[in-house]
Design a protein around this motif. Structure first.
Motif, PDB file in Angstrom:
ATOM      1  N   GLU A  36       0.823  -1.212   0.000  1.00  0.00           N
ATOM      2  CA  GLU A  36       0.000   0.000   0.000  1.00  0.00           C
ATOM      3  C   GLU A  36       0.855   1.260   0.000  1.00  0.00           C
ATOM      4  N   VAL A  37       1.873   1.281   0.841  1.00  0.00           N
ATOM      5  CA  VAL A  37       2.722   2.475   0.950  1.00  0.00           C
ATOM      6  C   VAL A  37       3.517   2.690  -0.337  1.00  0.00           C
ATOM      7  N   PHE A  38       4.035   1.622  -0.911  1.00  0.00           N
ATOM      8  CA  PHE A  38       4.772   1.752  -2.172  1.00  0.00           C
ATOM      9  C   PHE A  38       3.867   2.305  -3.266  1.00  0.00           C
ATOM     10  N   ALA A  39       2.615   1.833  -3.303  1.00  0.00           N
ATOM     11  CA  ALA A  39       1.679   2.301  -4.326  1.00  0.00           C
ATOM     12  C   ALA A  39       1.344   3.776  -4.137  1.00  0.00           C
ATOM     13  N   GLU A  40       1.288   4.211  -2.882  1.00  0.00           N
ATOM     14  CA  GLU A  40       0.892   5.585  -2.587  1.00  0.00           C
ATOM     15  C   GLU A  40       2.026   6.587  -2.742  1.00  0.00           C
ATOM     16  N   ASP A  44      10.654   4.440  -2.146  1.00  0.00           N
ATOM     17  CA  ASP A  44      11.603   5.114  -1.262  1.00  0.00           C
ATOM     18  C   ASP A  44      10.929   5.628   0.009  1.00  0.00           C
ATOM     19  N   ALA A  45       9.692   5.233   0.226  1.00  0.00           N
ATOM     20  CA  ALA A  45       8.960   5.667   1.427  1.00  0.00           C
ATOM     21  C   ALA A  45       9.717   5.256   2.688  1.00  0.00           C
ATOM     22  N   PRO A  46       9.658   6.060   3.745  1.00  0.00           N
ATOM     23  CA  PRO A  46      10.341   5.716   4.998  1.00  0.00           C
ATOM     24  C   PRO A  46       9.841   4.385   5.563  1.00  0.00           C
ATOM     25  N   MET A  47      10.764   3.579   6.031  1.00  0.00           N
ATOM     26  CA  MET A  47      10.403   2.289   6.617  1.00  0.00           C
ATOM     27  C   MET A  47       9.480   2.459   7.826  1.00  0.00           C
ATOM     28  N   ARG A  48       9.622   3.579   8.537  1.00  0.00           N
ATOM     29  CA  ARG A  48       8.767   3.786   9.710  1.00  0.00           C
ATOM     30  C   ARG A  48       7.304   3.925   9.305  1.00  0.00           C
ATOM     31  N   ASP A  49       7.048   4.451   8.101  1.00  0.00           N
ATOM     32  CA  ASP A  49       5.668   4.564   7.625  1.00  0.00           C
ATOM     33  C   ASP A  49       5.069   3.179   7.383  1.00  0.00           C
ATOM     34  N   ILE A  50       5.879   2.295   6.820  1.00  0.00           N
ATOM     35  CA  ILE A  50       5.423   0.925   6.577  1.00  0.00           C
ATOM     36  C   ILE A  50       5.209   0.206   7.898  1.00  0.00           C
ATOM     37  N   ALA A  51       6.150   0.364   8.813  1.00  0.00           N
ATOM     38  CA  ALA A  51       6.032  -0.292  10.114  1.00  0.00           C
ATOM     39  C   ALA A  51       4.795   0.193  10.861  1.00  0.00           C
ATOM     40  N   ARG A  52       4.550   1.493  10.817  1.00  0.00           N
ATOM     41  CA  ARG A  52       3.398   2.058  11.511  1.00  0.00           C
ATOM     42  C   ARG A  52       2.104   1.489  10.950  1.00  0.00           C
ATOM     43  N   ARG A  53       2.000   1.417   9.637  1.00  0.00           N
ATOM     44  CA  ARG A  53       0.771   0.899   9.038  1.00  0.00           C
ATOM     45  C   ARG A  53       0.591  -0.588   9.345  1.00  0.00           C
ATOM     46  N   ALA A  54       1.689  -1.313   9.411  1.00  0.00           N
ATOM     47  CA  ALA A  54       1.612  -2.749   9.695  1.00  0.00           C
ATOM     48  C   ALA A  54       1.394  -3.039  11.168  1.00  0.00           C
ATOM     49  N   GLY A  55       1.606  -2.025  12.020  1.00  0.00           N
ATOM     50  CA  GLY A  55       1.462  -2.238  13.459  1.00  0.00           C
ATOM     51  C   GLY A  55       2.620  -3.006  14.056  1.00  0.00           C
ATOM     52  N   VAL A  56       3.816  -2.840  13.473  1.00  0.00           N
ATOM     53  CA  VAL A  56       5.007  -3.514  13.988  1.00  0.00           C
ATOM     54  C   VAL A  56       6.115  -2.484  14.182  1.00  0.00           C
ATOM     55  N   GLY A  57       7.183  -2.898  14.807  1.00  0.00           N
ATOM     56  CA  GLY A  57       8.331  -2.031  14.960  1.00  0.00           C
ATOM     57  C   GLY A  57       9.204  -2.069  13.714  1.00  0.00           C
ATOM     58  N   VAL A  58      10.003  -1.017  13.534  1.00  0.00           N
ATOM     59  CA  VAL A  58      10.897  -0.973  12.373  1.00  0.00           C
ATOM     60  C   VAL A  58      11.859  -2.153  12.401  1.00  0.00           C
ATOM     61  N   GLY A  59      12.237  -2.565  13.602  1.00  0.00           N
ATOM     62  CA  GLY A  59      13.149  -3.702  13.726  1.00  0.00           C
ATOM     63  C   GLY A  59      12.592  -4.969  13.109  1.00  0.00           C
ATOM     64  N   THR A  60      11.267  -5.121  13.145  1.00  0.00           N
ATOM     65  CA  THR A  60      10.635  -6.301  12.544  1.00  0.00           C
ATOM     66  C   THR A  60      10.857  -6.329  11.041  1.00  0.00           C
ATOM     67  N   ILE A  61      10.828  -5.156  10.419  1.00  0.00           N
ATOM     68  CA  ILE A  61      11.085  -5.091   8.977  1.00  0.00           C
ATOM     69  C   ILE A  61      12.491  -5.595   8.673  1.00  0.00           C
ATOM     70  N   TYR A  62      13.465  -5.066   9.414  1.00  0.00           N
ATOM     71  CA  TYR A  62      14.853  -5.401   9.100  1.00  0.00           C
ATOM     72  C   TYR A  62      15.220  -6.823   9.505  1.00  0.00           C
ATOM     73  N   ARG A  63      14.503  -7.410  10.451  1.00  0.00           N
ATOM     74  CA  ARG A  63      14.740  -8.820  10.770  1.00  0.00           C
ATOM     75  C   ARG A  63      14.301  -9.713   9.615  1.00  0.00           C
ATOM     76  N   ASN A  64      13.213  -9.336   8.947  1.00  0.00           N
ATOM     77  CA  ASN A  64      12.708 -10.128   7.829  1.00  0.00           C
ATOM     78  C   ASN A  64      13.337  -9.731   6.498  1.00  0.00           C
ATOM     79  N   PHE A  65      13.636  -8.436   6.366  1.00  0.00           N
ATOM     80  CA  PHE A  65      14.150  -7.916   5.092  1.00  0.00           C
ATOM     81  C   PHE A  65      15.319  -6.978   5.391  1.00  0.00           C
ATOM     82  N   PRO A  66      16.531  -7.521   5.460  1.00  0.00           N
ATOM     83  CA  PRO A  66      17.698  -6.711   5.847  1.00  0.00           C
ATOM     84  C   PRO A  66      17.922  -5.488   4.961  1.00  0.00           C
ATOM     85  N   GLN A  67      17.565  -5.602   3.684  1.00  0.00           N
ATOM     86  CA  GLN A  67      17.727  -4.485   2.755  1.00  0.00           C
ATOM     87  C   GLN A  67      16.360  -4.089   2.188  1.00  0.00           C
TER      88      GLN A  67
END
Length: 200
Positions: A36-40, A44-67
């Motif tokens: 959703e965020v990429f489409a909007e 290059d959207a901030p990872m914190r925006d994705i984390a906020r929408r997903a209801g997770v911490g930014v660290g969760t993103i980088y644990r699953n997707f290092p890059q």
């Protein structure tokens, strides 16, 4: 001693199971949010925006997707899978030629949604190199199965391949083709009508 060991193992399994379930739930939410965020706002959207929408911490993103590229590639694969999987659903619920038409329209939706990823996917990042092959491996068989059924039913001509149609429709949806979604839908319908015209 053996009984205590079995109890400990059972307790450990029960503890790990909810953790795995929670991790899977977070991953699903994360990929949906990223889509959703990429489409909007673009990839290059901030990872914190994705984390906020997903209801997770930014660290969760980088644990699953290092890059960032790993996350973009995962979103792309998810969208390819969703598009491919609708072929079976359409085959079950519609006449063969209509199933082809509906799937092609679904493919237009996929291409439009992917447009925001296009510049990233055409970069030299190693994470994206397997994606064209993944695209072909999932989408060509999905469409070819529908085409084969429509040909066998005498509803569509048989001298066109899934490869041909996928490339033709992709060309209609590119910015150089003006990227007009409504026009692309009309042209896809005309294309399928043309295949029907010479099916006899």
């Amino acid at each position: 001693m053996a009984g205590n060991h079995q109890k400990n193992e059972s307790s450990k399994e029960q503890t790990e199971r909810p953790k795995r379930a929670d991790a899977q739930k977070n991953l699903v939410a994360l990929l949906q949010a990223a889509k959703e965020v990429f489409a909007e706002t673009g990839v290059d959207a901030p990872m914190r925006d994705i984390a906020r929408r997903a209801g997770v911490g930014v660290g969760t993103i980088y644990r699953n997707f290092p890059q960032r590229a790993d996350l973009i590639a995962a979103v792309f694969r998810q969208e390819v899978d969703a598009c491919a999987d609708t072929a079976e659903e359409f085959a079950q619920h519609y006449a063969p030629a209509e199933a082809v038409d509906r799937w092609m329209q679904r493919y237009v939706d996929f291409l439009v949604a992917k447009r925001g990823l296009a510049s990233a996917l055409h970069s030299d990042d190693a994470a994206f190199k397997p994606l064209p092959a993944y695209f072909d491996a999932r989408l060509e068989p999905a469409l070819q199965g529908l085409l084969n059924a429509a040909t066998e039913a005498g509803e569509l001509r048989g001298d066109v391949t899934a490869y041909d149609l996928l490339r033709a429709v992709a060309g209609l949806c590119t910015p150089s083709g003006h990227g007009d979604v409504a026009q692309a839908r009309r042209l896809v319908s005309l294309l399928i009508d043309g295949l029907r015209y010479r099916s006899e």
